[in-house]
Design a protein around this motif. Sequence first.
Motif, PDB file in Angstrom:
ATOM      1  N   ARG A 494       0.909  -1.326  -0.028  1.00 16.75           N
ATOM      2  CA  ARG A 494      -0.090  -0.083   0.022  1.00 16.75           C
ATOM      3  C   ARG A 494       0.781   1.278  -0.194  1.00 16.75           C
ATOM      4  NH1 ARG A 494      -1.736   3.268   4.261  1.00 16.75           N
ATOM      5  NH2 ARG A 494      -0.874   1.820   5.608  1.00 16.75           N
ATOM      6  N   THR A 495       1.905   1.402   0.701  1.00 17.43           N
ATOM      7  CA  THR A 495       2.764   2.635   0.981  1.00 17.43           C
ATOM      8  C   THR A 495       3.524   2.583  -0.343  1.00 17.43           C
ATOM      9  OG1 THR A 495       4.668   1.151   1.850  1.00 17.43           O
ATOM     10  CG2 THR A 495       2.714   2.156   3.411  1.00 17.43           C
ATOM     11  N   LYS A 496       3.620   1.816  -1.346  1.00 16.88           N
ATOM     12  CA  LYS A 496       4.682   2.006  -2.483  1.00 16.88           C
ATOM     13  C   LYS A 496       3.645   1.277  -3.532  1.00 16.88           C
ATOM     14  CE  LYS A 496       8.770   1.445   0.015  1.00 16.88           C
ATOM     15  NZ  LYS A 496      10.042   0.411  -0.031  1.00 16.88           N
ATOM     16  N   LEU A 497       2.420   1.754  -3.660  1.00 14.55           N
ATOM     17  CA  LEU A 497       1.378   1.337  -4.609  1.00 14.55           C
ATOM     18  C   LEU A 497       1.959   1.243  -6.040  1.00 14.55           C
ATOM     19  CD1 LEU A 497      -1.533   0.130  -3.742  1.00 14.55           C
ATOM     20  CD2 LEU A 497      -2.334   2.527  -4.948  1.00 14.55           C
ATOM     21  N   ASP A 498       2.659   2.168  -6.682  1.00 12.85           N
ATOM     22  CA  ASP A 498       2.976   2.079  -7.853  1.00 12.85           C
ATOM     23  C   ASP A 498       4.499   1.264  -8.022  1.00 12.85           C
ATOM     24  OD1 ASP A 498       0.709   2.995  -9.349  1.00 12.85           O
ATOM     25  OD2 ASP A 498       0.900   4.753  -8.410  1.00 12.85           O
ATOM     26  N   ARG A 499       4.923   0.812  -7.279  1.00 13.00           N
ATOM     27  CA  ARG A 499       6.167   0.013  -7.427  1.00 13.00           C
ATOM     28  C   ARG A 499       5.959  -1.460  -7.027  1.00 13.00           C
ATOM     29  NH1 ARG A 499       9.576   2.603 -10.987  1.00 13.00           N
ATOM     30  NH2 ARG A 499       9.261   4.617 -10.795  1.00 13.00           N
ATOM     31  N   ARG A 554      11.729  -3.274  -7.090  1.00 11.94           N
ATOM     32  CA  ARG A 554      10.999  -2.402  -7.412  1.00 11.94           C
ATOM     33  C   ARG A 554      11.353  -0.921  -8.392  1.00 11.94           C
ATOM     34  NH1 ARG A 554       6.909  -2.308  -3.457  1.00 11.94           N
ATOM     35  NH2 ARG A 554       7.346  -3.835  -1.478  1.00 11.94           N
ATOM     36  N   LYS A 555      11.767  -1.481  -9.526  1.00 13.15           N
ATOM     37  CA  LYS A 555      12.590  -0.555 -10.406  1.00 13.15           C
ATOM     38  C   LYS A 555      11.543  -0.142 -11.675  1.00 13.15           C
ATOM     39  CE  LYS A 555      17.426  -1.779  -9.312  1.00 13.15           C
ATOM     40  NZ  LYS A 555      18.320  -2.287 -10.088  1.00 13.15           N
ATOM     41  N   LYS A 560       5.219  -1.046 -17.184  1.00 15.89           N
ATOM     42  CA  LYS A 560       6.326  -1.827 -17.434  1.00 15.89           C
ATOM     43  C   LYS A 560       6.442  -3.176 -16.919  1.00 15.89           C
ATOM     44  CE  LYS A 560       9.344   2.302 -18.187  1.00 15.89           C
ATOM     45  NZ  LYS A 560      10.590   2.936 -17.620  1.00 15.89           N
ATOM     46  N   LEU A 561       5.912  -3.379 -15.793  1.00 14.17           N
ATOM     47  CA  LEU A 561       5.960  -4.898 -15.160  1.00 14.17           C
ATOM     48  C   LEU A 561       4.896  -5.674 -16.045  1.00 14.17           C
ATOM     49  CD1 LEU A 561       6.578  -6.315 -12.334  1.00 14.17           C
ATOM     50  CD2 LEU A 561       4.180  -6.307 -11.991  1.00 14.17           C
ATOM     51  N   ASP A 658      11.024 -12.367   0.135  1.00 15.50           N
ATOM     52  CA  ASP A 658      11.103 -10.900  -0.209  1.00 15.50           C
ATOM     53  C   ASP A 658      12.686 -10.892  -0.306  1.00 15.50           C
ATOM     54  OD1 ASP A 658       8.682 -10.236   0.105  1.00 15.50           O
ATOM     55  OD2 ASP A 658       8.957 -10.026   2.377  1.00 15.50           O
ATOM     56  N   GLU A 659      13.596 -11.498   0.090  1.00 11.99           N
ATOM     57  CA  GLU A 659      14.937 -11.387  -0.141  1.00 11.99           C
ATOM     58  C   GLU A 659      15.504 -11.995  -1.646  1.00 11.99           C
ATOM     59  OE1 GLU A 659      13.900 -12.836   2.843  1.00 11.99           O
ATOM     60  OE2 GLU A 659      13.885 -10.757   3.564  1.00 11.99           O
ATOM     61  N   ALA A 660      14.527 -12.676  -2.250  1.00 10.30           N
ATOM     62  CA  ALA A 660      14.949 -13.127  -3.609  1.00 10.30           C
ATOM     63  C   ALA A 660      14.552 -12.321  -4.768  1.00 10.30           C
ATOM     64  CB  ALA A 660      14.156 -14.319  -3.675  1.00 10.30           C
ATOM     65  N   GLY A 661      14.416 -10.812  -4.530  1.00 11.21           N
ATOM     66  CA  GLY A 661      13.967 -10.170  -5.668  1.00 11.21           C
ATOM     67  C   GLY A 661      14.884  -9.863  -6.438  1.00 11.21           C
ATOM     68  N   ARG A 662      14.913 -10.093  -7.825  1.00  6.27           N
ATOM     69  CA  ARG A 662      15.919  -9.535  -9.102  1.00  6.27           C
ATOM     70  C   ARG A 662      15.313  -8.639  -9.853  1.00  6.27           C
ATOM     71  NH1 ARG A 662      18.035 -12.448  -5.449  1.00  6.27           N
ATOM     72  NH2 ARG A 662      19.053 -14.006  -5.590  1.00  6.27           N
ATOM     73  N   ASP A 663      16.407  -8.108 -10.537  1.00  5.04           N
ATOM     74  CA  ASP A 663      15.887  -7.164 -11.703  1.00  5.04           C
ATOM     75  C   ASP A 663      15.328  -7.896 -12.831  1.00  5.04           C
ATOM     76  OD1 ASP A 663      16.860  -4.980 -10.173  1.00  5.04           O
ATOM     77  OD2 ASP A 663      18.833  -5.010 -11.370  1.00  5.04           O
ATOM     78  N   LEU A 664      14.260  -7.255 -13.639  1.00 12.53           N
ATOM     79  CA  LEU A 664      13.640  -8.132 -14.540  1.00 12.53           C
ATOM     80  C   LEU A 664      14.650  -7.894 -15.830  1.00 12.53           C
ATOM     81  CD1 LEU A 664       9.974  -6.756 -14.383  1.00 12.53           C
ATOM     82  CD2 LEU A 664      10.626  -9.034 -14.504  1.00 12.53           C
ATOM     83  N   PRO A 665      14.647  -9.056 -16.521  1.00 12.20           N
ATOM     84  CA  PRO A 665      15.582  -8.988 -17.840  1.00 12.20           C
ATOM     85  C   PRO A 665      14.996  -8.090 -18.753  1.00 12.20           C
ATOM     86  CG  PRO A 665      14.165 -11.015 -17.757  1.00 12.20           C
ATOM     87  CD  PRO A 665      14.056 -10.297 -16.204  1.00 12.20           C
ATOM     88  N   ALA A 666      15.960  -7.454 -19.690  1.00 10.46           N
ATOM     89  CA  ALA A 666      15.402  -6.648 -20.747  1.00 10.46           C
ATOM     90  C   ALA A 666      15.009  -7.699 -21.704  1.00 10.46           C
ATOM     91  CB  ALA A 666      16.474  -5.525 -21.031  1.00 10.46           C
ATOM     92  N   LEU A 667      13.949  -7.620 -22.256  1.00  9.20           N
ATOM     93  CA  LEU A 667      13.386  -8.636 -23.352  1.00  9.20           C
ATOM     94  C   LEU A 667      12.721  -8.017 -24.479  1.00  9.20           C
ATOM     95  CD1 LEU A 667      11.847 -11.523 -21.327  1.00  9.20           C
ATOM     96  CD2 LEU A 667      14.116 -11.601 -22.407  1.00  9.20           C
ATOM     97  N   GLU A 668      12.906  -8.121 -25.753  1.00  9.64           N
ATOM     98  CA  GLU A 668      12.206  -7.484 -26.839  1.00  9.64           C
ATOM     99  C   GLU A 668      11.003  -8.105 -26.893  1.00  9.64           C
ATOM    100  OE1 GLU A 668      13.052  -4.939 -28.541  1.00  9.64           O
ATOM    101  OE2 GLU A 668      15.043  -4.615 -27.559  1.00  9.64           O
TER     102      GLU A 668
END
Length: 669
Positions: A494-499, A554-555, A560-561, A658-668
């Motif tokens: 709720r506190t970071k609704l758009d991330r 949360r990038k 985009k997600l 929660d500790e396993a979060g990774r950056d999303l890969p860039a895919l075409e």
Amino acid sequence: LAADAKRDILSERPESVKSGRRIEELGAPPRKRERLPPKPGSLKPGALPGAVKAAPPSRIEPQLATQVPNPPGGEGPAEKTGELWLHEIKFDGYRTMAHVIDGEVRMITRGGIDWTKRYGDLPQAFSRLPVAQAIIDGEIMVLDDRGISRFALLQDALAEGAGSKLHFYAFDLLHLDGWDLRKAPLIKRKALLAELLAGQAANAAIQYSDHVEGDGQGLYDQVSELGLEGVVSKRADAIYMSGRTKSWTKVKAQKTDDFVIAGYTVSDRAEGLAALGMAEFENGELHYRGKVGTGFDRDMATELLARLERLTAGASPPEGVPREIMREMHWVKPLLSARVRYSNRTADNAIRHGVFRGLRDVGGLTTPVPVKRKRLIAESDLATIWVTNPERRLFGKTGPTKLDIAVYYALVGDFMLPHIIGRPVSLVRCPTGKPQDCFFQRHAFTGMPPSVAVFESVNSEGETKTYLSVEDAKGYLALAQFGVVEFHTWGTHRTKLDRPDQIVFDLDPGEGISWREVVEAAVHIKGGLESLGLVPFVKTSGGKGIHITVPVTRKQNWKKLHQASSAISTLLAASAPDTFTTTMGKENRKKRIFIDFHRNARGHTSAAPYSLRARTNLPASTPVSWTDLETIDAPEDLNYVSLPGLLETSGDPWAEIDEAGRDLPALER
């Protein structure tokens, strides 16, 4: 081998039924090879009638058998077809196609998934065959100490690492060295397959599945006596046709089904438990199906009686109970299921000659318990549970009560709360207990418990709406006591609704897809996500599907997600296009699994970990380890009664999500 009623097939050919070995040889050293393997190039596939010169296809959809009451080829009016039939043992394993192309081996499951890496040393055995190209149809299994295939042993082997435990029983040859053999007669294909596999040792990883010609009744009778799966019969002159056909038929060795234990009887003669009252759900209501009084020894009877006596409080009889049974039966809550073998059913659907084969095993949850488990639900919280209309039943006369649901959520709160606290939630409420009256509650409502947090947000249409959030144990328990059956969460806080910080891939099986195939597919998806550098977590959906949740950093915003989840789903579906689809609509998912990524849009939700589902017997959407996933036969058995007890001896497999979060890969896209 022609069938003859005077001959004992298993005495004359004991090695051809299951393991390739006689019972007395199981502990003995392997036999010497009776035939030498063929020399490379010595086989002549082009000589088979109907063989066509062609490159090997990347995948062949397997041919499937149609169930019939008796094996064809006999003298009865229904069995006398005037055609020659080949009868084989029906195995209890994973149907698999072995593709050997210039030394490279691929093992493709019935659902079209490449499981080469999961099958241990088996691919190496195929790479040693004296062929340049081959596609072999068969079944992968693990044998018990009697040489009989057991699916539970196969599940354990795959979960622990297959190594050298697997056997492949080959029953068809579809391509060999540049020749497509699918248009050749089956009896010719099998003869060539037997030549190819000649010389394989009795305990070799690859075995030829032999057959009996003519009347299959003798084989069926002996298979039934040995407790094997059944018989598959194939027309000797048939070509190979993908999909379900009538040129292949199957007969189960007696019938085996799972039934709910609805009650029990006792007697002085039996010194305790005398019989079990069996039932099954039909359109959400429990219907009586008869008594089973054999199959359990004294120890099992004592154990069953002790478990059933604890389930009598508040129990109701199922529908359709005869008057004389009503007087003698002790009814229990419909929480235990038994596997029963029986001969047939009567006109009113009661089972005949039923034999108890064991309780349906829920399985265990093997995630280690942390040394210090954080307690979020205090004993004082449990003591304050209060529910209006606590005895009101949901989903039928034998269903759970509102109090049962409140108690469940209190018992699993320590596990569930970390996954929902601070997240926006939507609810499924069933105020009358009737399925048709259940509804989805997304916004604040009249009479809502004051301990539930409310916040405002602008939706996709630019409207300001109030939404709900669980912020502590008090709000959580208040909703559970208020008649909420399901909790659904957003993939953010709720506190970071758009991330957003989670992506959910919902594997939704279409018509004709079994639970085993969904598990296969989930394991395949896991490998694809890991190859992208992501860490997938898995849970049952509480229905027929599987949810795979991927924690992310949360990038990115929701748009985009959603785009990323779409691109990942497209990539995963392309890795097995005959298995997966990303297109909505039931017509697009027949015999396929829909990868639903649309839950990753702003405001969309998915069932929360450990949430019950508003269905018969209230199954839970249960987080499991990837190892445990493969040992589950019936996900609906993880329900409001079984799960709290299982969690008492298990930790939360999602504790570190929660500790396993990774950056999303860039895919075409």
